[in-house]
Design a protein around this motif. Sequence first.
Motif, mmCIF file in Angstrom:
data_model
loop_
_atom_site.group_PDB
_atom_site.id
_atom_site.type_symbol
_atom_site.label_atom_id
_atom_site.label_comp_id
_atom_site.label_asym_id
_atom_site.label_seq_id
_atom_site.Cartn_x
_atom_site.Cartn_y
_atom_site.Cartn_z
ATOM 1 N N UNK A 199 0.861 -1.182 0.000
ATOM 2 C CA UNK A 199 0.000 0.000 0.000
ATOM 3 C C UNK A 199 0.895 1.228 0.000
ATOM 4 N N UNK A 200 0.630 2.149 -0.924
ATOM 5 C CA UNK A 200 1.451 3.340 -1.083
ATOM 6 C C UNK A 200 0.658 4.580 -0.678
ATOM 7 N N UNK A 201 1.320 5.478 -0.021
ATOM 8 C CA UNK A 201 0.694 6.733 0.415
ATOM 9 C C UNK A 201 -0.558 6.491 1.255
ATOM 10 N N UNK A 202 -0.643 5.317 1.854
ATOM 11 C CA UNK A 202 -1.764 5.018 2.729
ATOM 12 C C UNK A 202 -3.051 4.634 2.031
ATOM 13 N N UNK A 203 -3.122 4.793 0.698
ATOM 14 C CA UNK A 203 -4.390 4.545 -0.005
ATOM 15 C C UNK A 203 -4.247 3.735 -1.282
ATOM 16 N N UNK A 204 -3.069 3.772 -1.931
ATOM 17 C CA UNK A 204 -2.915 3.136 -3.240
ATOM 18 C C UNK A 204 -2.437 1.697 -3.071
ATOM 19 N N UNK A 205 -3.095 0.779 -3.767
ATOM 20 C CA UNK A 205 -2.798 -0.647 -3.649
ATOM 21 C C UNK A 205 -2.088 -1.117 -4.918
ATOM 22 N N UNK A 206 -0.908 -1.743 -4.751
ATOM 23 C CA UNK A 206 -0.106 -2.200 -5.874
ATOM 24 C C UNK A 206 0.261 -3.661 -5.700
ATOM 25 N N UNK A 207 0.152 -4.410 -6.806
ATOM 26 C CA UNK A 207 0.606 -5.806 -6.807
ATOM 27 C C UNK A 207 1.266 -6.080 -8.146
ATOM 28 N N UNK A 208 2.355 -6.827 -8.096
ATOM 29 C CA UNK A 208 3.022 -7.200 -9.336
ATOM 30 C C UNK A 208 4.336 -7.883 -9.069
ATOM 31 N N UNK A 209 5.150 -7.966 -10.080
ATOM 32 C CA UNK A 209 6.465 -8.574 -9.950
ATOM 33 C C UNK A 209 7.386 -8.061 -11.042
ATOM 34 N N UNK A 210 8.672 -8.296 -10.854
ATOM 35 C CA UNK A 210 9.679 -7.833 -11.802
ATOM 36 C C UNK A 210 10.605 -8.981 -12.164
ATOM 37 N N UNK A 211 11.016 -8.997 -13.424
ATOM 38 C CA UNK A 211 12.083 -9.918 -13.792
ATOM 39 C C UNK A 211 13.268 -9.149 -14.349
ATOM 40 N N UNK A 212 14.453 -9.762 -14.200
ATOM 41 C CA UNK A 212 15.690 -9.197 -14.716
ATOM 42 C C UNK A 212 16.325 -10.195 -15.680
ATOM 43 N N UNK A 213 17.076 -9.655 -16.632
ATOM 44 C CA UNK A 213 17.661 -10.473 -17.685
ATOM 45 C C UNK A 213 18.866 -11.253 -17.171
ATOM 46 N N UNK A 214 19.012 -12.471 -17.692
ATOM 47 C CA UNK A 214 20.119 -13.348 -17.332
ATOM 48 C C UNK A 214 21.151 -13.385 -18.455
ATOM 49 N N UNK A 215 22.298 -13.980 -18.169
ATOM 50 C CA UNK A 215 23.343 -14.130 -19.172
ATOM 51 C C UNK A 215 22.831 -14.787 -20.438
ATOM 52 N N UNK A 216 23.226 -14.251 -21.594
ATOM 53 C CA UNK A 216 22.785 -14.778 -22.879
ATOM 54 C C UNK A 216 21.566 -14.089 -23.438
ATOM 55 N N UNK A 217 20.938 -13.199 -22.663
ATOM 56 C CA UNK A 217 19.744 -12.496 -23.147
ATOM 57 C C UNK A 217 20.124 -11.479 -24.220
ATOM 58 N N UNK A 218 19.185 -11.200 -25.137
ATOM 59 C CA UNK A 218 19.375 -10.161 -26.141
ATOM 60 C C UNK A 218 19.532 -8.779 -25.513
ATOM 61 N N UNK A 219 18.913 -8.604 -24.339
ATOM 62 C CA UNK A 219 18.914 -7.319 -23.663
ATOM 63 C C UNK A 219 19.570 -7.441 -22.292
ATOM 64 N N UNK A 220 19.764 -6.283 -21.681
ATOM 65 C CA UNK A 220 20.093 -6.212 -20.268
ATOM 66 C C UNK A 220 19.073 -5.280 -19.630
ATOM 67 N N UNK A 221 18.558 -5.678 -18.459
ATOM 68 C CA UNK A 221 17.634 -4.779 -17.799
ATOM 69 C C UNK A 221 16.600 -5.466 -16.946
ATOM 70 N N UNK A 222 15.601 -4.680 -16.582
ATOM 71 C CA UNK A 222 14.565 -5.121 -15.649
ATOM 72 C C UNK A 222 13.219 -4.545 -16.075
ATOM 73 N N UNK A 223 12.176 -5.349 -15.925
ATOM 74 C CA UNK A 223 10.812 -4.892 -16.181
ATOM 75 C C UNK A 223 9.962 -5.231 -14.965
ATOM 76 N N UNK A 224 9.201 -4.250 -14.499
ATOM 77 C CA UNK A 224 8.256 -4.452 -13.404
ATOM 78 C C UNK A 224 6.849 -4.283 -13.939
#
Length: 240
Positions: free
Chosen positions: A115-140
């Motif tokens: 819960x953010x700012x006492x009122x906002x509700x967030x749910x999710x997940x993030x993945x990060x790139x591993x060795x051999x990936x076309x890219x480098x980075x993270x997505x949430x």
Amino acid sequence: MGDRVFGRLDVVRAWRELADQTVNYSMDEVRRPAWNIDVHRTPLPAEPPGPPAPGGSWAYGRRLIRDYEFSPPEIVRALYDPTAPLLGRDMLLEARFHGLHFYCGVRVTEVVDETRDGTDHAWGWAYETLGGHLERGKVTYEVVKDGRTGAVEFVATCHSQGAPTLGPVTSLGWRLFGRRTQLRFYRRCGARMRHFVDAALRGETVPARPPSRVGRLVYAPSDARAHRLDGLAVNRVAPG
């Protein structure tokens, strides 16, 4: 299903080998202009103010994010073990570009449930790139509800760049088409999320059918299906 889609490629073995890979970048490297830093927002049907409503837009969005149903199968598909804990889960992504299928690993490194700012509700997940990936980075990927207004959004936040270890041909292809395909991917993710949430709120079954499986691995999203020409595709594992 596996033989028709993947030809001679042993995707179960490719997925297992992800356990030996590590994240292929450091957060200390992430800065513009060398990196793309983006936030993509898609409004979903609003709810009454307050906590997320049972059977409402936020709840459906959460389920779609959990199961990777928002991903457009014509661009990116994923194989993963649904029985593994979400945090730390390895996923073998299949990036599809015409007759080329690139298989790249990511790992879920963060789960969001707050819960953010006492009122906002967030749910999710993030993945990060591993060795051999076309890219480098993270997505949430998150579904966020503003408890004061009832507004609900699907939010994809990312930082990325093409992997510097790409070969010359793949690197040229990434420079020509990678960013364009990346932005199209996020637009399609938002459009699918909105479409599926709208359908679920109308009382339709979403997803309409269970996902295919390769051994114990789920082939997501659920509408990812074999095509008779898939067995002729050129497959490249860990091209970065």
